[in-house]
Design a protein around this motif. Structure first.
Motif, short mmCIF file in Angstrom:
data_model
loop_
_atom_site.label_atom_id
_atom_site.label_comp_id
_atom_site.label_asym_id
_atom_site.label_seq_id
_atom_site.Cartn_x
_atom_site.Cartn_y
_atom_site.Cartn_z
N ASN A 70 15.47 22.11 25.52
CA ASN A 70 14.70 22.63 27.33
C ASN A 70 15.56 24.28 26.39
N ALA A 71 13.82 24.72 25.93
CA ALA A 71 14.33 25.72 25.76
C ALA A 71 12.79 26.75 25.92
N HIS A 72 11.60 26.02 26.26
CA HIS A 72 10.27 25.95 26.60
C HIS A 72 10.11 27.36 28.37
N GLU A 73 11.47 27.29 28.80
CA GLU A 73 11.66 27.40 30.36
C GLU A 73 11.92 29.65 30.13
N ALA A 106 19.89 18.08 25.54
CA ALA A 106 18.93 17.98 24.88
C ALA A 106 19.95 17.01 22.74
N LEU A 107 20.51 17.28 22.78
CA LEU A 107 21.01 16.79 22.48
C LEU A 107 21.19 15.23 22.14
N GLU A 108 21.36 14.45 23.06
CA GLU A 108 21.37 13.71 23.64
C GLU A 108 20.14 12.95 23.39
N ILE A 109 18.88 13.45 23.91
CA ILE A 109 17.21 13.13 23.18
C ILE A 109 17.65 12.93 22.40
N VAL A 153 18.78 8.59 15.47
CA VAL A 153 18.25 8.97 14.70
C VAL A 153 19.54 9.11 13.98
N THR A 154 19.93 9.37 12.85
CA THR A 154 21.30 8.92 11.70
C THR A 154 21.97 10.28 12.12
N THR A 167 32.67 16.49 24.08
CA THR A 167 31.16 16.51 23.25
C THR A 167 30.13 15.30 22.60
N VAL A 168 31.51 14.30 22.32
CA VAL A 168 31.10 13.44 21.12
C VAL A 168 31.54 11.84 21.98
N MET A 169 31.74 11.82 23.46
CA MET A 169 32.49 10.91 23.57
C MET A 169 31.10 9.71 23.66
#
Length: 593
Positions: free
Chosen positions: A464-467, A528-531, A536-537, A547-549
């Motif tokens: 989500n940085a491109h914009e 972004a992190l969810e994607i 991935v480990t 943030t970690v539910m």
């Protein structure tokens, strides 16, 4: 006791100087030999100049002998031309060899720093390291130039001039040298003072660098708390100390001048008086002989002056040389196993086996930790500050080695694998995002130098940085300033996540990646992190449970131990430490299935 004081007592200066000369001459011996040859020619031409002064006087006293006058004139012109060319060759060769030595020593120091572990940088202030890189190599060059010039050009020049003096007027030459030991005794006293002043000067220079760094890195805090007067006072105190010690050093270096002037004045006065009388039945000699002698004596003043200062200059350089070798010889805090092998391909399962760790001689930060972070799953590390969560990530990155136990990746002890293959396996996003000075594209491609610009752009889109990048004046080619100073916190963090995406590593470590963000930026970063955490480990440190539910596993660390471990529903049902934390953050209303 400062580090350089310890070093001064540990290594003799003469051994370090010998080591420096052997290392430098080994590679640059041809340049130095050629420069030494040119210096020999300079010394010979200088002595010939003094000799010719007698010939000039004798020729001028018999002007009718035009052949002798012409020969003397041509000889003088050739000698000075010859001397000028030799001095040019000497200067160029010495400069090239010296510049190369400075560059090589600076790169040696920097490579040694890069080879060190994080513990080394924790124990050494950046201002001290910067001082060593910038000042030490120059000190090495100054010492080498002084030694080569002193022992070749100046010493041979002085010997040549003394030969002319003794040949023309042996008795007067002996008289002129009677009081020379005064200079030697005076210089010995000066050297003792130089050592002490140089140690103090290095301390003050380090303080100047430290103040500048803290002002630059902490500009917002300085401004917010109105610390400008305090920082200015610190800088003024340090600058005044350096100024005072530089003035003192100049006084010490210049102290050789009155010594030599006194010797020269007394010698010349004696020569003038004695040249007019009969000494031991010896005639004073011709006008040409006296002129040649006086010229050689006066010309010997300059090389004698440089030789007398040589020890002072070398002694001043020794502090920097010792600083340089302390860094080059410092034991490495992170060594690769001699038989290290590349980390074998695998799904990226991380296992801690009875891992304990302590920083230095302190108390254990981790105590007999057993844990498995399943491949392709997300594990959250939660618990109070100081529990050892960040330390655990540092051990997986192998920034430190465990005091006891082992860190395994796909069944391999990471201490037996190459550091390069280990780091290629891991991507990291920290709370304090660090960006390099340069463009956005430069920073993205540092994650994987073989990646293309298109892959970097794709990674930015995932993060989500491109914009926001597209809206910048030059897009991906926009310079972002030191540590991304032209970007917001959320923008810097999204670039950091984009780097992790581009890394394409099977293991992802997240250290409070969203804690310092506003709500809007946190949502973007969390999406972004969810994607990027899919398949991935992922090991994530989080203080906010929101943030970690979606984590597959929770490890609750407290006082260096995993006191609870399991899925969120299981830990809530256990009604333990995690349940207490959950109730505090969610008001005691569990909504987890």
């Amino acid at each position: 006791m400062k580090w350089y004081d310890r070093w001064l007592t540990r290594l003799p200066a003469d051994k370090l100087l010998t080591r420096l000369l052997l290392e430098s001459f080994q590679e640059h011996r041809w340049k130095y030999l050629a420069a030494a040859g040119a210096m020999i020619l300079v010394a010979a031409a200088t002595a010939a100049t003094a000799w010719m002064m007698g010939q000039i006087v004798d020729a001028l006293s018999t002007p009718e002998n035009r052949g002798q006058v012409m020969a003397v004139g041509v000889g003088v012109a050739l000698i000075f031309t010859f001397r000028g060319i030799a001095m040019y060759i000497q200067a160029v060769l010495m400069a090239r060899a010296g510049n190369r030595i400075v560059a090589q020593k600076q790169m040696q120091i920097y490579h040694r720093m890069l080879a060190q572990g994080v513990a080394f940088f924790n124990e050494n202030q950046s201002s001290d390291l910067l001082l060593r890189v910038t000042r030490s190599a120059e000190a090495a060059r100054r010492a080498i130039d002084t030694i080569v010039s002193g022992f070749v050009r100046d010493l041979l020049t002085l010997i040549g001039l003394l030969c002319v003096m003794f040949y023309q007027q042996p008795v007067l030459s002996l008289v002129s040298l009677v009081i020379a030991p005064i200079v030697v005794l005076g210089i010995q006293r000066i050297l003792k003072l130089v050592r002490e002043v140089m140690k103090q000067e290095m301390t003050s220079m380090g303080e100047i660098i430290k103040v500048v760094q803290e002002t630059s890195l902490g500009a917002r805090v300085v401004k917010a708390f109105g610390l400008e007067p305090r920082m200015a006072d610190r800088m003024e105190a340090a600058v005044r100390q350096v100024e005072s010690r530089n003035n003192r050093m100049i006084q010490l270096q210049s102290a050789t001048m009155p010594l030599l002037d006194t010797v020269a004045g007394l010698a010349i006065a004696s020569i003038v008086i004695l040249s007019a009388v009969d000494i031991f039945g010896q005639e004073p000699g011709t006008a040409g002989q006296l002129m040649s002698f006086v010229t050689a004596f006066l010309m010997s003043y300059e090389p004698a002056s440089r030789l007398s200062k040589m020890r002072v200059v070398i002694e001043r350089s020794m502090i920097g040389i010792k600083m340089m070798y302390e860094l080059l010889d410092a034991p490495q805090t992170m060594l690769e196993h001699p038989d290290a092998v590349p980390l074998k391909p695998g799904p990226g399962e991380v296992t801690l086996k009875n891992v304990s760790f302590a920083y230095g001689d302190g108390e254990k930060v981790l105590k007999s930790v057993h844990a498995t972070f399943r491949s392709g799953k997300t594990t959250a590390l939660v618990g109070p500050s100081g529990g050892g969560k960040s330390t655990l990530l540092n051990l997986i990155l192998r920034l430190y080695d465990p005091t006891e136990g082992a860190v395994m990746i796909d069944g391999q002890d990471i201490r037996n694998t190459t550091i390069v293959s280990l780091r290629e396996k891991i991507a990291f996003v920290g709370q304090d995002t660090f960006l390099f000075a340069g463009t956005i594209m430069d920073n993205l491609l540092m994650a994987r130098t073989t990646a293309t610009a298109q892959e970097a752009i794709a990674a930015a889109k995932v993060a989500n940085a491109h914009e926001f990048i597209e809206k910048l004046p030059e897009g991906y080619d926009t310079a972002i300033g030191e540590n991304g100073s032209f970007l917001s916190g959320g923008q810097r963090q999204r670039l950091s996540i984009a780097r992790a995406v581009l890394r394409q590593a099977p293991i992802l470590l997240l250290d409070e990646a969203t804690s310092a963000l506003d709500s809007h930026s946190e949502v973007l970063v969390r999406d972004a992190l969810e994607i990027i955490t899919r398949d991935v480990t992922t090991i994530v440190i989080a203080h906010r449970l929101s943030t970690v539910m979606n984590a597959d596993q929770i490890c609750y660390l407290e006082a260096g131990e995993i006191v609870e471990q399991g899925s969120i529903p299981d830990l809530i049902a256990a009604d333990g430490k995690f349940k207490e934390l959950y109730d505090v953050q969610f008001g005691g209303h569990p909504d987890v299935t």
